[in-house]
Design an enzyme around this catalytic site. Structure first.
Site, PDB file in Angstrom:
ATOM      1  N   SER A 176       0.849  -1.449  -0.126  1.00  0.00           N
ATOM      2  CA  SER A 176       0.083  -0.128  -0.080  1.00  0.00           C
ATOM      3  C   SER A 176       0.912   1.478  -0.031  1.00  0.00           C
ATOM      4  O   SER A 176       0.584   2.155  -0.731  1.00  0.00           O
ATOM      5  CB  SER A 176      -0.861  -0.073   1.247  1.00  0.00           C
ATOM      6  OG  SER A 176      -0.349  -0.175   2.358  1.00  0.00           O
ATOM      7  N   ASP A 216       8.357  -3.006  -5.343  1.00  0.00           N
ATOM      8  CA  ASP A 216       7.016  -2.560  -5.226  1.00  0.00           C
ATOM      9  C   ASP A 216       6.691  -1.524  -6.218  1.00  0.00           C
ATOM     10  O   ASP A 216       5.520  -1.369  -6.979  1.00  0.00           O
ATOM     11  CB  ASP A 216       6.958  -2.358  -3.941  1.00  0.00           C
ATOM     12  CG  ASP A 216       7.204  -3.453  -2.900  1.00  0.00           C
ATOM     13  OD1 ASP A 216       7.413  -4.678  -3.288  1.00  0.00           O
ATOM     14  OD2 ASP A 216       7.488  -3.036  -1.774  1.00  0.00           O
TER      15      ASP A 216
HETATM   16  C1  GLA Z   1       9.446  -4.801   0.639  1.00  0.00           C
HETATM   17  C2  GLA Z   1      10.174  -4.046  -0.102  1.00  0.00           C
HETATM   18  C3  GLA Z   1      10.591  -4.677  -1.285  1.00  0.00           C
HETATM   19  C4  GLA Z   1      11.233  -6.171  -1.417  1.00  0.00           C
HETATM   20  C5  GLA Z   1      10.117  -6.844  -0.283  1.00  0.00           C
HETATM   21  C6  GLA Z   1      10.842  -8.165  -0.233  1.00  0.00           C
HETATM   22  O1  GLA Z   1       8.005  -5.195  -0.030  1.00  0.00           O
HETATM   23  O2  GLA Z   1       9.611  -2.748  -0.336  1.00  0.00           O
HETATM   24  O3  GLA Z   1      11.686  -3.693  -2.060  1.00  0.00           O
HETATM   25  O4  GLA Z   1      12.534  -6.119  -0.840  1.00  0.00           O
HETATM   26  O5  GLA Z   1       9.867  -6.341   0.626  1.00  0.00           O
HETATM   27  O6  GLA Z   1      10.894  -8.965  -1.472  1.00  0.00           O
END
Ligand code: GLA
Length: 385
Positions: A125, A169
């Site tokens: 989010s 993300d």
């Molecule tokens: C979070 C982080 C990502 C990634 C994941 C694990 O979502 O924001 O950059 O490292 O954890 O894969």
């Protein structure tokens, strides 16, 4: 529906909005904690979003925001300190400050935002919040920034707030494609779109309702620090090495005496997880869902035993799921320490099986798990009513 509500609310509070933006959360099929190690990930944007109604106000630096979701109005100044801000608004301020620090000129903005991405559940989010807001600012102020740069600014925003995350993300939220997963090579940031064709199977997310705030918890950053220590040890032998991506299994074995066992195991997990992502993308493209499912289970085992980022509730959800033949595979998803599992389940038996799993989970933990059926969707975009 939500979009209409926020547009109406914006009009009541300010005037008709200039721009409406929707920004999706993400799932990750496989590739956890590989992004900041220059490895591979295979996420997808989902059909859950944060919606923004935005417009300029007449001030050079004042931001006024209302969230019907949290029934909170937060006003702030572009020059305020992020540390003094609470919850969602600190992401907006940090994003705006990062944008400015990179030489983009913005002025005061009013906004209303709301969404249906569960918070603290590993569905990103916060990436949707930052990337959607930044995209809206780009539209409002006609900024010459690409989606790629927005991803970097979104990542730097998280770093400002305290999470040393990678780019997965932000990329998923910005570059998502309907009905597809994205294979992202985090070293050169090249993406490949892979149709998410699951035939008789569907993806379900189970939210353990063990909430995490990765930025406030040191576990995530500590894992990253472990990886960096291994890279430093490898660099002492070969100065060309830039990240764990350049470290082979043989090289890691050779380093075993120079690093602590915990770091060795964590690095070994990352090297194996990278291999799993590539195998998983091949399996998905070949429609070999059984192999894909096995890779998900192996990924979970690695996170549980080697990277040590799972929690008992999440392990329970995976154990309960994996004993059902109609579930091909499942694993924890996201940064860890709570959140969701992702499950590949046979369509015809999904409702019954999920009911059994959540009932057993509640009996054992006292927690009510939530189930979401997700579809892969498009990335951040401007929308109209
Ligand atoms: C979070 C982080 C990502 C990634 C994941 C694990 O979502 O924001 O950059 O490292 O954890 O894969």
């Amino acid at each position: 529906m939500l979009l209409q509500q926020i547009a109406q609310r914006y009009t009541q509070l300010f005037q008709p909005p200039t721009v409406l933006v929707q920004a999706p959360g993400r799932i990750n099929i496989i590739g956890e904690h590989t992004d900041y190690n220059d490895g591979w990930v295979m996420p997808a944007a989902i059909d859950k979003h944060i919606y923004f109604a935005l417009g300029k106000n007449d001030s050079p630096t004042r931001f006024e925001f209302y969230s019907p979701q949290f029934d909170q109005r937060i006003d702030f100044d572009l020059n305020d300190a992020v540390e003094n801000m609470s919850s969602w608004a600190k992401y907006l301020l940090a994003a705006a400050q990062e944008l400015q620090a990179r030489g983009h000129h913005i002025e005061g903005v009013s906004g209303v935002l709301s969404g249906d991405i569960p918070v603290g559940a590993g569905l990103s989010s916060s990436a949707a919040l930052c990337c959607g807001f930044l995209y809206g600012l780009k539209e409002l102020f006609d900024l010459a920034i690409s989606r790629k740069e927005i991803a970097h600014i979104g990542q730097a925003t998280e770093h400002r707030i305290g999470l040393n995350c990678g780019l997965m993300d932000q990329y998923a939220s910005l570059f998502g494609v309907k009905d597809s997963a994205i294979l992202l090579d985090c070293k050169n940031l090249e993406t490949q779109t892979i149709p998410l064709q699951l035939g008789e199977y569907e993806l379900y997310i189970i939210n353990s309702n063990v909430k995490h705030e990765l930025a406030a918890d040191s576990g995530y950053n500590e894992r990253r620090a472990s990886c960096e220590r291994v890279v430093a040890a490898a660099q002492a032998l070969d100065t060309n090495i830039q990240s764990l991506r350049d470290v082979s299994m043989d090289m890691l074995e050779g380093l075993a005496d120079d690093i602590v066992m915990r770091d060795y195991k964590r690095a070994r997990y990352v090297l194996h997880e990278n291999e799993r992502v590539l195998s998983a993308s091949k399996a998905l493209q070949e429609g070999d869902l059984e192999t894909l499912g096995k890779l998900l289970l192996a990924s979970h085992k690695g996170m549980r035993e080697e990277y040590q980022i799972t929690v008992p509730e999440i392990d329970l959800l995976v154990d309960l799921a994996r004993s059902n033949p109609e579930i091909l595979g499942c694993r924890m998803m996201g940064g860890g320490f709570g959140g969701c599992t992702i499950n590949i389940i046979e369509k015809a038996r999904a409702t019954r099986t999920l009911g059994k799993i959540t009932a057993a989970y509640q009996l054992e933990t006292g927690l009510k798990a939530e189930v979401y059926k997700v579809q892969a969707g498009d990335g951040v975009r401007v929308v109209s009513l």
